[in-house]
Write an enzyme that holds these catalytic residues in place. Sequence first.
Site, PDB file in Angstrom:
ATOM      1  N   TRP A  54      73.125  26.312  33.048  1.00  0.00           N
ATOM      2  CA  TRP A  54      71.891  26.510  32.267  1.00  0.00           C
ATOM      3  C   TRP A  54      70.672  26.101  33.073  1.00  0.00           C
ATOM      4  CZ3 TRP A  54      72.824  29.890  28.904  1.00  0.00           C
ATOM      5  CH2 TRP A  54      73.983  29.868  28.130  1.00  0.00           C
ATOM      6  N   ASP A  79      65.570  20.604  28.319  1.00  0.00           N
ATOM      7  CA  ASP A  79      66.402  21.500  27.513  1.00  0.00           C
ATOM      8  C   ASP A  79      67.396  20.604  26.779  1.00  0.00           C
ATOM      9  OD1 ASP A  79      68.355  23.172  26.494  1.00  0.00           O
ATOM     10  OD2 ASP A  79      68.724  24.258  28.368  1.00  0.00           O
ATOM     11  N   LYS A 135      73.801  24.485  18.404  1.00  0.00           N
ATOM     12  CA  LYS A 135      74.767  23.478  18.840  1.00  0.00           C
ATOM     13  C   LYS A 135      74.764  22.266  17.894  1.00  0.00           C
ATOM     14  CE  LYS A 135      75.066  26.112  22.545  1.00  0.00           C
ATOM     15  NZ  LYS A 135      74.233  25.999  23.719  1.00  0.00           N
TER      16      LYS A 135
HETATM   17  C1  LIG Z   1      73.739  27.096  24.816  1.00  0.00           C
HETATM   18  C2  LIG Z   1      72.741  26.577  25.775  1.00  0.00           C
HETATM   19  C3  LIG Z   1      71.667  27.363  26.245  1.00  0.00           C
HETATM   20  C4  LIG Z   1      71.496  28.808  25.865  1.00  0.00           C
HETATM   21  O1  LIG Z   1      71.053  28.914  24.580  1.00  0.00           O
HETATM   22  P1  LIG Z   1      70.750  30.335  23.910  1.00  0.00           P
HETATM   23  O2  LIG Z   1      70.129  29.928  22.620  1.00  0.00           O
HETATM   24  O3  LIG Z   1      72.045  31.041  23.775  1.00  0.00           O
HETATM   25  O4  LIG Z   1      69.812  31.077  24.808  1.00  0.00           O
HETATM   26  C5  LIG Z   1      70.764  26.771  27.104  1.00  0.00           C
HETATM   27  N1  LIG Z   1      70.884  25.503  27.495  1.00  0.00           N
HETATM   28  C6  LIG Z   1      71.905  24.720  27.074  1.00  0.00           C
HETATM   29  C7  LIG Z   1      71.992  23.309  27.524  1.00  0.00           C
HETATM   30  C8  LIG Z   1      72.857  25.243  26.205  1.00  0.00           C
HETATM   31  O5  LIG Z   1      73.881  24.464  25.776  1.00  0.00           O
END
Ligand SMILES: *Cc1c(COP(=O)(O)O)cnc(C)c1O
Length: 359
Positions: A98, A165, A189
């Site tokens: 990511w 993030d 999540k």
């Molecule tokens: C799942 C995830 C993403 C991607 O998220 P989307 O909403 O599918 O674009 C980005 N960063 C992390 C740390 C993730 O776990």
Amino acid sequence: MKHNFNAGPCVLPKQAIEATIEAIRDFDNTGIGLLEISHRTPGWERVMAETEQLWRDLLNIPDEYAVLFLGGGASTQFFTVAANLLGKKAAYLETGAWAKKAVKEAKLYGEVEVVASSADKNYSYIPKGYKIPTDADYFHFTANNTIYGTEIKTDMDCPINLVADMSSDIMSRPVDVKKYALIYGGAQKNVGPAGVTFVIVRKDVLGKVERAIPTMVDYRTHIGKEPKNNSMFNTPPVFAIFVMHETLKWLKSIGGVAAMNKINNQKADLLYGEIERNKMFVGTAAKEDRSIMNVCFVMADQYKDKEADFMEFAKKAGMVGIKGHRSVGGFRASLYNACPLESVQALVDCMREFEKLNA
Ligand SMILES: *Cc1c(COP(=O)(O)O)cnc(C)c1O
């Protein structure tokens, strides 16, 4: 009974699901379902305001920060962050897939300095001792590496604007929001279903870059002047926001993020403890950097041929979503907020039973 360890979308609180089912039938005693009302109805505006207030209460978010609920997922934030904040140069920590994707998008807007990477060991640890360049506009890191099971569990001091993030660990622990310029993530999540993305941004960092930013990409659009847009410049993802509202109400009812963090640590300790004790399994992440959200493990070398057997055994015992990401292999159990301790106990029992039968 199923035990849901999916990495995302994933398990949600039962109460949130039940309340959503009811609202889809009849929203706020209007006689009309949640998916069929106008987002300009007062009942909906109240849900929006309450959801923002829940975020502010749960994470102690100061007034100088805007809290936004947008579409596009965390992946859209990879370029949105850079479009809004990257003037000349940005610094990134590369701790996984990511983070790498975030770097790629930021490069479209300027110079990117990757201060450190753990790619040399398949992202199984968090790099330390790197230097953050003070001439960069911001420093970006991924708080929890969902795929590799590593996590930065404390709020770091940073000499420049700090951007995180937090897709897969937001609301899993108290966060000192004041240390950040911006925090973002997908809801799916830990705080809701797929379809809504949260952004917490200190308003004074906006409007500093000179480029033209498309209206929808510019955070200021969603904040609005007076009257405020409050994430309703365009139609917000009402369904996903409603589920998030109910999920956060549940979180508040159990005592908020501090209480949640205790339970999360309990769950993680239980599973990591079993991985260490059980001779058939080994963890893949460096101990000091282990995630409390995503626990990654593989079969020990002498039991490599038992991987498919354990998968089948666990499946029969009700375990769902424990297959590891293809870039790590083995197993990954995601222990997000709504995953109950009983499910973790069931997985541990299953690993013990498997050891008894096979080791
Ligand atoms: C799942 C995830 C993403 C991607 O998220 P989307 O909403 O599918 O674009 C980005 N960063 C992390 C740390 C993730 O776990």
